[in-house]
Scaffold this motif. Structure first.
Motif, PDB file in Angstrom:
ATOM      1  N   GLN B 240      29.793  17.147  63.790  1.00 39.85           N
ATOM      2  CA  GLN B 240      30.462  17.964  62.774  1.00 39.85           C
ATOM      3  C   GLN B 240      31.899  18.275  63.207  1.00 39.85           C
ATOM      4  O   GLN B 240      32.835  18.166  62.428  1.00 39.85           O
ATOM      5  CB  GLN B 240      29.661  19.260  62.563  1.00 39.85           C
ATOM      6  N   TYR B 241      32.058  18.635  64.482  1.00 34.33           N
ATOM      7  CA  TYR B 241      33.385  18.964  65.023  1.00 34.33           C
ATOM      8  C   TYR B 241      34.325  17.770  64.849  1.00 34.33           C
ATOM      9  O   TYR B 241      35.444  17.906  64.346  1.00 34.33           O
ATOM     10  CB  TYR B 241      33.217  19.308  66.506  1.00 34.33           C
ATOM     11  N   VAL B 242      33.835  16.583  65.230  1.00 34.96           N
ATOM     12  CA  VAL B 242      34.676  15.386  65.181  1.00 34.96           C
ATOM     13  C   VAL B 242      34.964  14.961  63.741  1.00 34.96           C
ATOM     14  O   VAL B 242      36.111  14.682  63.379  1.00 34.96           O
ATOM     15  CB  VAL B 242      33.993  14.238  65.955  1.00 34.96           C
ATOM     16  N   THR B 243      33.917  14.945  62.893  1.00 34.81           N
ATOM     17  CA  THR B 243      34.145  14.483  61.519  1.00 34.81           C
ATOM     18  C   THR B 243      34.971  15.496  60.734  1.00 34.81           C
ATOM     19  O   THR B 243      35.759  15.115  59.871  1.00 34.81           O
ATOM     20  CB  THR B 243      32.818  14.201  60.779  1.00 34.81           C
ATOM     21  N   LEU B 244      34.816  16.791  61.048  1.00 31.38           N
ATOM     22  CA  LEU B 244      35.619  17.805  60.361  1.00 31.38           C
ATOM     23  C   LEU B 244      37.086  17.654  60.743  1.00 31.38           C
ATOM     24  O   LEU B 244      37.981  17.682  59.892  1.00 31.38           O
ATOM     25  CB  LEU B 244      35.111  19.205  60.699  1.00 31.38           C
ATOM     26  N   ALA B 245      37.353  17.458  62.042  1.00 32.18           N
ATOM     27  CA  ALA B 245      38.739  17.285  62.487  1.00 32.18           C
ATOM     28  C   ALA B 245      39.335  16.019  61.873  1.00 32.18           C
ATOM     29  O   ALA B 245      40.449  16.034  61.341  1.00 32.18           O
ATOM     30  CB  ALA B 245      38.797  17.217  64.015  1.00 32.18           C
ATOM     31  N   SER B 458      30.848  23.519  55.156  1.00 38.07           N
ATOM     32  CA  SER B 458      31.123  22.095  55.019  1.00 38.07           C
ATOM     33  C   SER B 458      30.240  21.267  55.933  1.00 38.07           C
ATOM     34  O   SER B 458      30.327  20.059  55.973  1.00 38.07           O
ATOM     35  CB  SER B 458      32.592  21.820  55.328  1.00 38.07           C
ATOM     36  N   ALA B 459      29.364  21.919  56.715  1.00 44.18           N
ATOM     37  CA  ALA B 459      28.519  21.208  57.672  1.00 44.18           C
ATOM     38  C   ALA B 459      27.221  20.793  56.998  1.00 44.18           C
ATOM     39  O   ALA B 459      26.328  21.615  56.786  1.00 44.18           O
ATOM     40  CB  ALA B 459      28.236  22.093  58.880  1.00 44.18           C
ATOM     41  N   PHE B 460      27.109  19.515  56.675  1.00 39.00           N
ATOM     42  CA  PHE B 460      25.921  19.044  55.967  1.00 39.00           C
ATOM     43  C   PHE B 460      24.860  18.602  56.972  1.00 39.00           C
ATOM     44  O   PHE B 460      25.116  17.714  57.786  1.00 39.00           O
ATOM     45  CB  PHE B 460      26.283  17.886  55.036  1.00 39.00           C
ATOM     46  N   PRO B 461      23.659  19.222  56.931  1.00 36.58           N
ATOM     47  CA  PRO B 461      22.612  18.824  57.876  1.00 36.58           C
ATOM     48  C   PRO B 461      22.009  17.480  57.477  1.00 36.58           C
ATOM     49  O   PRO B 461      21.540  17.310  56.345  1.00 36.58           O
ATOM     50  CB  PRO B 461      21.566  19.945  57.761  1.00 36.58           C
ATOM     51  N   TYR B 474      30.508  16.596  58.510  1.00 35.59           N
ATOM     52  CA  TYR B 474      31.427  17.126  57.501  1.00 35.59           C
ATOM     53  C   TYR B 474      31.149  16.451  56.151  1.00 35.59           C
ATOM     54  O   TYR B 474      31.190  15.224  56.031  1.00 35.59           O
ATOM     55  CB  TYR B 474      32.859  16.878  57.946  1.00 35.59           C
ATOM     56  N   ALA B 475      30.874  17.274  55.131  1.00 37.98           N
ATOM     57  CA  ALA B 475      30.480  16.749  53.819  1.00 37.98           C
ATOM     58  C   ALA B 475      31.561  15.848  53.218  1.00 37.98           C
ATOM     59  O   ALA B 475      31.254  14.833  52.593  1.00 37.98           O
ATOM     60  CB  ALA B 475      30.175  17.913  52.873  1.00 37.98           C
ATOM     61  N   GLY B 476      32.833  16.203  53.421  1.00 35.57           N
ATOM     62  CA  GLY B 476      33.921  15.416  52.846  1.00 35.57           C
ATOM     63  C   GLY B 476      33.936  13.995  53.377  1.00 35.57           C
ATOM     64  O   GLY B 476      34.271  13.044  52.662  1.00 35.57           O
TER      65      GLY B 476
END
Lengths: 73, 530
Positions: B240-245, B458-461, B474-476
């Motif tokens: 999540q951290y990586v995909t969000l960034a 925004s964190a999709f499980p 990251y959902a986006g």
């Protein structure tokens, strides 16, 4: 300063140094590299100081690319 | 009421507002009644102005308030803002100069303008324009959340101060256009740099050093039942951290206000140089993020349930009154710069891609500028209403959605700068699919902490897709993948059925043109290049 380009008029952004830009894109996105508490710097865990240090990596590589491909007038 | 703080805040606010009005005469525009002048500052800004302008544009007051609030609440996850703003510049450096060149050759003002000329599709351009406007509106509203947090801490409750602040902002943006935020950005950033430098030296010294600050944070997170928080990432939130960034970095320069800042610069060198100068703000942002931990160590409590007040509360607790006033002014003025640029960018989208395309095809440059000026007022009134009428938490959710939807313009705007391979039908289908997927994913994200069953983050499980795991993404990012797959398939299908494609109005060499190139028409009103 800049290397002379034979193909002026073609892509002025082309430079072998452009590959350097991959480093500051890839490295900050690999958590095992920085997801640790030790060693600390001034009491700040590695997770925080190392990621802030990656900013220097980004600045260095973008500066090199800028200098290699900037247009003189 | 805190008189000293309020007096200093008001004084600095008034000085800056005066600057906003004076800005109309700055750099001698002959005629402000064109979009090039009003909306892009004459496309003449050099390295320094561009640095302050884009810095003030991207690193908003809301960021300065919300990122530490996130760190305060969740720990390491909130630090994603640092890798996000490190990877973005090397990633977009070579892309943005192409956008600058093609925009100068074809006199483009918005990202939707580019899509219009590249893919010959008014429909696709309209979709990109609407996406941009919808994504920007809640972003402007959030700047008000930043001001509100400061006003609350000073004891100014009620809606009136907020309305006055925004009315002044609307007036000088209307008059001076992009020149106003460009000039104000100097003051805003100088104040913010000053405040943060003082904060990161003064506060840790007062709290017993960095080590004890981080130890206090660890103790707090160890005591909470939430497994997702903590001073380090865990096995489940690293992705999540990586995909969000990464996803946020992809989205940043798709926002219309970022494009406005880029197009206002004088030449390609200015943009390239700024890609290595702008990370100075990332350092600032990283240090500001750590204010969240300082707030934990200092035992700061947010006002009510509004965690956005923790940074103002921290300043109020540790600084003498007069300096707290300066710090509050920095945050308050910091909200004005991005709010002005965002409203100009959204207004330009309306004027160029809706008004001119669909309502008045023969609009003159002056009519276009007038429509844009009025639209900028409407956009700001809309943002104020959003804040006054609905729960601020909801506007944060809207902003989250905004990030996911603006990402869906990446295939047409971002990839379009490199390739004309996609068929316009494929891109439209991809946009629709990505949009639907993004909404569906966000709808299914719950957040027990804020008691939201839907749109809770925004964190999709991945477990929701049937995977046996606790990993979140990251959902986006997922929505963008759907978008790209559909765009590729749609292109193949459109080709197979020999569906008509739009004409490409650009030539390959347009993407390399620079200032002084005969294809780039210089604006006569432009101030002489120094």
């Amino acid at each position: 300063m800049t290397t002379p380009r034979a193909d002026r008029g073609r892509n002025p952004d082309r430079s072998p140094l452009n590959w350097l830009l991959l480093l500051p894109i890839a490295i900050p996105l690999i958590p095992p590299l920085f997801n640790a508490d030790e060693p600390r710097l001034f009491g700040i865990p590695m997770f925080y100081w190392l990621q802030l240090a990656f900013i220097i990596l980004g600045v260095t590589t973008t500066t090199l690319v800028y200098r290699a491909t900037r247009r003189n007038r | 009421m805190k008189t000293t703080e309020i007096v200093i805040f008001t004084l600095l606010f008034l000085v800056v507002s005066g600057l906003g009005f004076v800005a109309a005469r700055w750099r001698r525009p002959g005629d402000l009644a064109t979009l090039d002048e009003w909306g892009l500052g004459g496309r003449s800004f050099g390295s320094w102005i561009t640095w302050f302008l884009i810095g003030g544009d991207l690193y908003t007051a809301y960021t300065f308030v919300a990122v530490p609030a996130l760190i305060f609440g969740a720990g390491a996850m909130g630090f994603y803002a640092v890798p996000y703003t490190v990877v973005v510049y090397p990633m977009v450096m070579l892309v943005l100069v192409r956008l600058w060149s093609v925009s100068h050759v074809h006199n483009l003002v918005t990202p939707a303008d580019f899509v219009r000329v590249r893919f010959g599709s008014p429909t696709l351009a309209l979709l990109v324009a609407i996406t941009g406007i919808v994504a920007t509106m809640p972003y402007i509203a959030l700047q008000l959340v930043g001001i509100e947090a400061v006003l609350k801490t000073m004891g100014l409750t009620g809606d009136l101060p907020l309305i006055i602040a925004f009315a002044i902002l609307a007036a000088y943006t209307y008059q001076s256009g992009l020149r106003a935020p460009a000039l104000i950005a100097f003051v805003k950033d100088s104040l913010i740099y000053l405040v943060i430098l003082v904060a990161i030296i003064y506060i840790p010294a007062k709290l017993g050093g960095w080590a004890s600050i981080f130890d206090a944070a660890k103790a707090k997170f160890d005591a909470t039942p939430n497994p997702g928080d903590g001073p380090l990432l865990n096995a489940n939130n690293q992705l999540q951290y990586v995909t969000l960034a990464f996803g946020s970095a992809l989205a940043l320069f798709l926002y219309p206000h970022s494009v406005t800042g880029i197009l206002a610069s004088r030449n390609r060198n200015v943009i390239k140089r700024n890609m290595s100068a702008l990370p100075a703000y990332s350092l600032l942002l990283g240090l500001i993020a750590l204010l969240g931990y300082m707030a934990i160590a200092a035992g700061v409590k947010p006002i009510g349930k509004d965690s956005n007040t923790i940074v103002p509360q921290l300043f109020d607790n540790v600084f003498p009154d007069w300096f707290a006033g300066v710090a509050f002014a920095a945050v308050g003025i910091g909200a004005l710069v991005p709010a002005a640029i965002m409203s100009i960018a959204a207004a330009n989208l309306f004027a160029r891609n809706i008004y001119r395309e669909y309502l008045n095809r023969n609009a003159t440059a002056a009519q276009e500028a007038t429509v844009s000026k009025i639209a900028s007022l409407v956009v700001k009134i809309g943002a104020v209403l959003v804040i006054l009428l609905i729960d601020p938490q909801f506007s944060i959710d809207l902003q989250l959605i905004g990030g996911v939807i603006i990402l869906q313009t990446l295939p047409s705007v971002g990839l379009g700068l490199y390739t004309r391979w996609f068929h316009r039908g494929g891109l439209i289908a991809g946009w629709a699919a990505g949009m639907a997927a993004g909404m569906l994913l966000l709808y299914n994200i719950a957040n027990p902490a804020t008691n939201h069953a839907h749109f809770g983050g925004s964190a999709f499980p991945l477990s929701q897709l049937g995977f046996d795991t606790k990993i979140t993404v990251y959902a986006g990012f997922l929505a963008l993948i759907v978008n790209l797959v559909v765009a590729v398939l749609g292109t193949f299908v459109a080709r197979a059925f020999k569906s008509a494609d739009g004409p490409d109005g650009t030539r390959p060499e347009d993407y390399f043109a620079d200032q002084g190139d005969p294809r780039v028409h210089e604006l006569e009103t432009t101030a002489p290049a120094s």
